[in-house]
Scaffold this motif. Structure first.
Motif, PDB file in Angstrom:
ATOM      1  N   PHE A 109      32.103  42.231  52.480  1.00  0.00           N
ATOM      2  CA  PHE A 109      32.187  42.668  51.082  1.00  0.00           C
ATOM      3  C   PHE A 109      31.513  44.039  50.970  1.00  0.00           C
ATOM      4  CE2 PHE A 109      33.539  38.762  48.869  1.00  0.00           C
ATOM      5  CZ  PHE A 109      33.414  37.842  49.896  1.00  0.00           C
ATOM      6  N   TYR A 110      32.236  45.007  50.419  1.00  0.00           N
ATOM      7  CA  TYR A 110      31.704  46.367  50.288  1.00  0.00           C
ATOM      8  C   TYR A 110      31.626  46.794  48.826  1.00  0.00           C
ATOM      9  CZ  TYR A 110      32.326  47.268  55.273  1.00  0.00           C
ATOM     10  OH  TYR A 110      32.233  47.223  56.636  1.00  0.00           O
ATOM     11  N   ILE A 150      37.856  46.258  33.518  1.00  0.00           N
ATOM     12  CA  ILE A 150      37.284  47.605  33.710  1.00  0.00           C
ATOM     13  C   ILE A 150      35.751  47.556  33.678  1.00  0.00           C
ATOM     14  CG2 ILE A 150      37.302  49.991  32.828  1.00  0.00           C
ATOM     15  CD1 ILE A 150      39.956  49.147  31.388  1.00  0.00           C
ATOM     16  N   ASP A 151      35.198  46.673  32.854  1.00  0.00           N
ATOM     17  CA  ASP A 151      33.734  46.645  32.714  1.00  0.00           C
ATOM     18  C   ASP A 151      33.040  45.881  33.854  1.00  0.00           C
ATOM     19  OD1 ASP A 151      34.865  44.289  31.892  1.00  0.00           O
ATOM     20  OD2 ASP A 151      33.295  43.871  30.404  1.00  0.00           O
ATOM     21  N   LYS A 152      33.810  45.434  34.832  1.00  0.00           N
ATOM     22  CA  LYS A 152      33.192  44.703  35.947  1.00  0.00           C
ATOM     23  C   LYS A 152      33.100  45.583  37.199  1.00  0.00           C
ATOM     24  CE  LYS A 152      34.485  40.163  34.290  1.00  0.00           C
ATOM     25  NZ  LYS A 152      35.244  38.956  34.546  1.00  0.00           N
ATOM     26  N   VAL A 153      32.271  45.143  38.143  1.00  0.00           N
ATOM     27  CA  VAL A 153      32.031  45.942  39.351  1.00  0.00           C
ATOM     28  C   VAL A 153      33.155  45.717  40.375  1.00  0.00           C
ATOM     29  CG1 VAL A 153      30.416  46.330  41.263  1.00  0.00           C
ATOM     30  CG2 VAL A 153      29.559  45.695  39.001  1.00  0.00           C
ATOM     31  N   PRO A 154      33.808  46.805  40.832  1.00  0.00           N
ATOM     32  CA  PRO A 154      34.873  46.617  41.843  1.00  0.00           C
ATOM     33  C   PRO A 154      34.276  46.425  43.245  1.00  0.00           C
ATOM     34  CG  PRO A 154      34.704  48.921  41.220  1.00  0.00           C
ATOM     35  CD  PRO A 154      33.653  48.214  40.423  1.00  0.00           C
ATOM     36  N   ILE A 155      34.793  45.461  43.947  1.00  0.00           N
ATOM     37  CA  ILE A 155      34.323  45.163  45.302  1.00  0.00           C
ATOM     38  C   ILE A 155      35.512  45.296  46.256  1.00  0.00           C
ATOM     39  CG2 ILE A 155      33.447  43.286  46.810  1.00  0.00           C
ATOM     40  CD1 ILE A 155      31.302  44.224  44.884  1.00  0.00           C
ATOM     41  N   THR A 156      35.241  45.860  47.433  1.00  0.00           N
ATOM     42  CA  THR A 156      36.292  45.940  48.453  1.00  0.00           C
ATOM     43  C   THR A 156      36.035  44.857  49.503  1.00  0.00           C
ATOM     44  OG1 THR A 156      36.536  48.297  48.121  1.00  0.00           O
ATOM     45  CG2 THR A 156      37.370  47.423  50.186  1.00  0.00           C
ATOM     46  N   LEU A 157      37.112  44.180  49.845  1.00  0.00           N
ATOM     47  CA  LEU A 157      37.019  43.080  50.807  1.00  0.00           C
ATOM     48  C   LEU A 157      37.713  43.514  52.089  1.00  0.00           C
ATOM     49  CD1 LEU A 157      36.035  40.156  50.490  1.00  0.00           C
ATOM     50  CD2 LEU A 157      38.372  39.499  50.024  1.00  0.00           C
ATOM     51  N   TYR A 200      34.746  41.974  40.513  1.00  0.00           N
ATOM     52  CA  TYR A 200      36.085  41.518  40.876  1.00  0.00           C
ATOM     53  C   TYR A 200      36.475  42.172  42.196  1.00  0.00           C
ATOM     54  CZ  TYR A 200      37.897  46.043  39.302  1.00  0.00           C
ATOM     55  OH  TYR A 200      38.130  47.385  39.181  1.00  0.00           O
ATOM     56  N   ILE A 201      37.502  41.624  42.833  1.00  0.00           N
ATOM     57  CA  ILE A 201      37.941  42.198  44.115  1.00  0.00           C
ATOM     58  C   ILE A 201      38.988  43.263  43.806  1.00  0.00           C
ATOM     59  CG2 ILE A 201      38.956  41.738  46.387  1.00  0.00           C
ATOM     60  CD1 ILE A 201      36.130  40.449  45.915  1.00  0.00           C
ATOM     61  N   LYS A 234      45.881  38.333  45.720  1.00  0.00           N
ATOM     62  CA  LYS A 234      46.373  37.430  44.671  1.00  0.00           C
ATOM     63  C   LYS A 234      45.412  36.246  44.502  1.00  0.00           C
ATOM     64  CE  LYS A 234      50.425  34.803  43.361  1.00  0.00           C
ATOM     65  NZ  LYS A 234      51.498  33.998  43.917  1.00  0.00           N
ATOM     66  N   PHE A 235      44.924  35.736  45.627  1.00  0.00           N
ATOM     67  CA  PHE A 235      43.982  34.620  45.594  1.00  0.00           C
ATOM     68  C   PHE A 235      42.715  35.026  44.846  1.00  0.00           C
ATOM     69  CE2 PHE A 235      40.387  32.232  47.158  1.00  0.00           C
ATOM     70  CZ  PHE A 235      40.850  30.938  47.285  1.00  0.00           C
ATOM     71  N   MET A 236      42.197  36.214  45.190  1.00  0.00           N
ATOM     72  CA  MET A 236      40.945  36.678  44.594  1.00  0.00           C
ATOM     73  C   MET A 236      41.128  36.979  43.101  1.00  0.00           C
ATOM     74  SD  MET A 236      38.634  36.474  46.810  1.00  0.00           S
ATOM     75  CE  MET A 236      38.585  36.042  48.538  1.00  0.00           C
ATOM     76  N   ASP A 237      42.296  37.534  42.736  1.00  0.00           N
ATOM     77  CA  ASP A 237      42.558  37.839  41.318  1.00  0.00           C
ATOM     78  C   ASP A 237      42.598  36.571  40.478  1.00  0.00           C
ATOM     79  OD1 ASP A 237      42.624  40.455  41.952  1.00  0.00           O
ATOM     80  OD2 ASP A 237      44.792  40.724  41.766  1.00  0.00           O
ATOM     81  N   ALA A 238      43.124  35.496  41.073  1.00  0.00           N
ATOM     82  CA  ALA A 238      43.194  34.238  40.324  1.00  0.00           C
ATOM     83  C   ALA A 238      41.791  33.652  40.133  1.00  0.00           C
ATOM     84  CB  ALA A 238      44.073  33.248  41.069  1.00  0.00           C
ATOM     85  N   ALA A 239      40.902  33.928  41.107  1.00  0.00           N
ATOM     86  CA  ALA A 239      39.541  33.386  41.006  1.00  0.00           C
ATOM     87  C   ALA A 239      38.670  34.226  40.083  1.00  0.00           C
ATOM     88  CB  ALA A 239      38.917  33.311  42.393  1.00  0.00           C
TER      89      ALA A 239
END
Lengths: 357, 135
Positions: free
Chosen positions: A120-121, A86-93, A38-39, A76-81
């Motif tokens: 994407f980091y 918590i169990d997912k990988v955090p990505i920085t945009l 997720y972002i 907000k756009f990325m959260d909707a997509a």
């Protein structure tokens, strides 16, 4: 204090001739399931925080901005997509570019564009993917309102493209997906990282009205023409040209051929090409099929007409010093062959002056 | 009291509309995955029948994000990317050339595409679902 700063900002925006229009993104229609990332954060690395300066219906330049902070809107756009978990990988945009543009790109078409470049980091700071995307859409030249209303849609489409590009790159780079701590092993480090090319803006559209004086061995003439072209990034530009010209034979060759006066009235159709040396300086090459009539008066003042068709080539230079509004100057040589009763083959010089707007 | 009844009624219909919209969005990609047979062209509301060469034209969108199409009798295939926000499918052929096909409208039986190609920009291409074999 912040209020005072805002007042100054508005004052200076108005003073410098830009009014401001805001854009808000409509609901994101994309929902991606079964992804393990997720972002987490969005960072805006852009120098200029507005989206671009665009001319409105009346030709006035308007500065376009997001209604809220760009970072909030993209998050907000990325959260909707992608659902945050918590169990997912955090990505920085990181936003490198985000701009909108529109320009007339042919005699009857206008192109609107959203351009986005995103990095994407992983959480450890390693760059995973870099992507840039031009979301172009072509409209009839009069669709100014529709273009204005759809800027936000193209931004959403471009964001979606970048997100899908990241997902595809992850699939291609690894048989496994991202690990949960966001670390990537060597096998997954992407080689596409440095592939973002320099941004190429849409070409500026030129309208020109020109008056040309032509002189050759036997004739003197003039030509008026409208020329429209888009000064795009490519080296060869094919302009739209429509023109009308007249010429009159001046030399004593007329008498030798048994005429007292010869006038020709000619429309020109054909292909012209501008080779761009630098913006505003072009080598002008043309191959035209002039069609018209030749009005001949013999020594007894008897009138006769002759159908004219021919082939005309020209080579010259065209200089447009001021791109928004100003003068155009040109000079060149030409050669022509035509079904004239007086001279079939000819060559001469031409000088051109006009305005661009 | 009356105003509350109205407000509840409005909220109810709005919720229904939003749910319906969400379902429609989710199903666009599902609906697109089908065999679409060329039916007709339309330009500014006026319909034109396909010519003889185009009678068997179709486009087949598969679930694995590949497509097969026949255009003027010539078969092509490649990958496609559906862009939900942009309302288009980006068709990528074997050479890597791309064409945007804007989805003007879609239902289970009908599909209207507008291809972003110069000579086709004003043309709506109407397809119907087909039970014809693609072989």
């Amino acid at each position: 204090m912040k209020k005072i700063t805002n007042v100054f900002l508005i004052f200076f925006s108005v003073a410098f001739g830009f009014s401001q229009t805001t854009i808000s993104l409509k609901e994101n229609l994309l929902e991606i399931k079964n992804q393990n990332f997720y972002i987490d954060k969005v960072i805006d690395d852009r120098q200029e925080l507005h989206l671009g300066v665009i001319a409105d219906n009346s030709g006035k330049k308007v500065k376009m901005s997001f209604q809220k902070e760009p970072v909030q809107i993209i998050k907000k756009f990325m959260d909707a997509a992608l659902a945050v978990a918590i169990d997912k990988v955090p990505i920085t945009l990181r936003i490198q570019h985000l701009k909108i543009e529109e320009a007339q790109t042919s005699i009857d078409k206008r192109t609107a564009r959203a351009y986005i470049a995103l990095h994407f980091y992983a959480e450890n700071g390693e760059v995973l993917h870099k992507v840039a995307h031009y979301e172009d859409q072509v409209f009839p030249v009069s669709s100014v309102t529709e273009i204005k209303e759809t800027h936000e849609k193209r931004i959403r489409a471009a964001l979606e493209y970048c997100l899908r590009s990241f997902m595809d790159a992850q699939k291609e780079n690894t048989t496994n997906n991202l690990t949960e701590d966001g670390m990537l092993d060597n096998a997954r480090s992407t080689k596409k990282v440095s592939t973002i090319k320099t941004y190429v803006p849409l070409g500026k559209w030129f309208n020109m009205l020109t008056f040309k004086r032509m002189t050759d061995r036997y004739n003197k003439g003039w030509n008026v023409a409208y020329t429209g072209f888009s000064d795009h990034d490519k080296d060869l530009i094919i302009p739209f040209v429509i023109g009308y010209g007249q010429s009159r034979a001046t030399s004593d060759i007329l008498q030798k051929r048994g005429y007292s006066a010869v006038d020709s009235y000619v429309f020109g159709f054909g292909l012209n090409g501008y080779i761009k040396i630098t913006p505003g300086f072009y080598v002008d090459l043309g191959l035209n099929v002039p069609i018209g009539i030749e009005v001949l008066r013999d020594l007894e003042e008897k009138k006769a007409t002759n159908f004219l068709v021919g082939l005309r080539a020209n080579q010259g230079v065209k200089i447009i010093p001021w791109k928004d509004f100003g003068i155009v100057v040109g000079a060149g040589i030409f050669q022509h062959w035509q079904t004239s009763k007086v001279n079939h083959k000819n060559f001469g010089f031409q000088l051109e002056v006009g305005i661009n707007f | 009291m009356k105003i509350y009844t109205w407000l509840i009624a409005i909220a109810y219909f709005l919720t229904l509309a939003i749910l319906n919209e969400t379902n429609t969005q989710e199903s666009t990609s599902k609906m697109l995955c089908n065999m679409w047979q060329l039916k007709t062209y339309s330009v500014k509301g006026k319909k034109y029948a396909p010519n003889k060469k185009e009678k068997e034209d179709y486009i087949l969108f598969k679930e694995n994000r590949t497509f097969t199409s026949k255009s003027e009798g010539k078969e092509e295939n490649g990958k496609y990317i559906l862009n939900t926000n942009g309302a288009y499918a980006l068709l990528i052929d074997k050479k890597g050339d791309t064409i945007k096909a804007y989805i003007n409208s879609i239902s289970k039986k009908f599909l209207v595409l507008k291809y972003a190609i110069n000579e086709m920009r004003d043309v709506e291409v109407h397809y119907n679902t087909s039970t014809l074999s693609i072989n």
